[in-house]
Design an enzyme around this catalytic site. Structure first.
Site, PDB file in Angstrom:
ATOM      1  N   HIS A  61     -16.336  -9.607  32.583  1.00  0.00           N
ATOM      2  CA  HIS A  61     -16.890  -9.346  31.261  1.00  0.00           C
ATOM      3  C   HIS A  61     -18.317  -9.849  31.118  1.00  0.00           C
ATOM      4  CE1 HIS A  61     -12.399  -9.871  30.093  1.00  0.00           C
ATOM      5  NE2 HIS A  61     -12.648  -8.649  30.496  1.00  0.00           N
ATOM      6  N   LYS A  70     -21.517 -19.507  29.809  1.00  0.00           N
ATOM      7  CA  LYS A  70     -20.204 -20.139  29.693  1.00  0.00           C
ATOM      8  C   LYS A  70     -20.095 -21.321  30.643  1.00  0.00           C
ATOM      9  CE  LYS A  70     -18.100 -15.656  28.754  1.00  0.00           C
ATOM     10  NZ  LYS A  70     -17.217 -14.606  29.289  1.00  0.00           N
ATOM     11  N   TYR A 130     -13.290 -22.727  28.141  1.00  0.00           N
ATOM     12  CA  TYR A 130     -14.706 -22.429  28.296  1.00  0.00           C
ATOM     13  C   TYR A 130     -15.463 -22.565  26.997  1.00  0.00           C
ATOM     14  CZ  TYR A 130     -13.109 -17.561  27.334  1.00  0.00           C
ATOM     15  OH  TYR A 130     -12.524 -16.432  26.823  1.00  0.00           O
ATOM     16  N   ASP A 168      -9.510  -4.206  31.126  1.00  0.00           N
ATOM     17  CA  ASP A 168     -10.000  -4.525  32.467  1.00  0.00           C
ATOM     18  C   ASP A 168      -9.664  -3.429  33.479  1.00  0.00           C
ATOM     19  OD1 ASP A 168     -11.129  -6.809  31.486  1.00  0.00           O
ATOM     20  OD2 ASP A 168      -9.463  -8.099  32.074  1.00  0.00           O
TER      21      ASP A 168
END
Length: 181
Positions: A61, A70, A130, A168
């Site tokens: 992503h 991140k 994250y 995905d």
């Protein structure tokens, strides 16, 4: 903390000092002053937590516009974590770097803005945390195909049945995505 540079400029492996004894351990997973002193002056706006079973692949992503950096880590289980350079002006555009993150090794991985990001869970009940430096914006999120042959990510898939979300499964090849400049 120790900062380990990767083969691609930008992503970093971060190893915090861990203080342990017979009771358990203590470590700082985030300290703004310490990270700034190491050259990572980051303001985070969102924390996320996902739990996955073995074989779940989340990614690859990225948000364009509105990219996110991140800082990722695992607090239970293990993942193979991957960042793909989506910066067209970079000499490593389309290249990837991967690292195993686990509760055992306590490593963190910095994935800066301009990279697609994803991970494969290697153990059941893996908890992945994250911190993001920009808010999640579903309208600008894109998925790079985890198995794009032009990128060639070498996922540790031996013996795993990969589980993907519908989003995905519809990831696009790098040639069909709008990269960062």
């Amino acid at each position: 903390m120790d900062i380990i540079e990767c083969d691609i400029e930008g992503p970093l492996i971060i190893e915090s000092k861990v203080f342990g004894d017979e009771r358990g351990f203590f470590m700082e997973s985030w300290n703004a002053a310490a990270f700034a002193a190491a050259g990572l002056d980051i303001s985070f706006v969102q924390d996320n937590h996902s739990r996955s079973q073995k074989g779940v692949l989340r990614g690859m992503h990225f948000q364009q516009p509105g990219p996110q950096g991140k800082l990722v880590r695992v607090v239970a289980g293990a993942v193979y974590d991957v960042a793909v350079d989506m910066r067209r002006s970079s000499s490593t555009f389309g290249k990837w770097v991967g690292v195993e993150l686990s509760a055992k090794n306590k490593r963190m991985f910095w994935v800066p803005q301009g990279f697609a990001h994803g991970f494969l869970t290697l153990e059941d009940d893996t908890d992945f945390l994250y911190k993001c430096d920009a808010p999640y914006a579903p309208d600008t999120e894109h998925s790079l195909a985890y198995d794009d042959p032009d990128v060639g990510i070498e996922w540790p898939l031996a013996g795993l049945e990969v589980k993907l979300s519908a989003k995905d499964r519809e990831g696009k090849r790098l040639a069909n995505l709008e990269p960062f400049s």
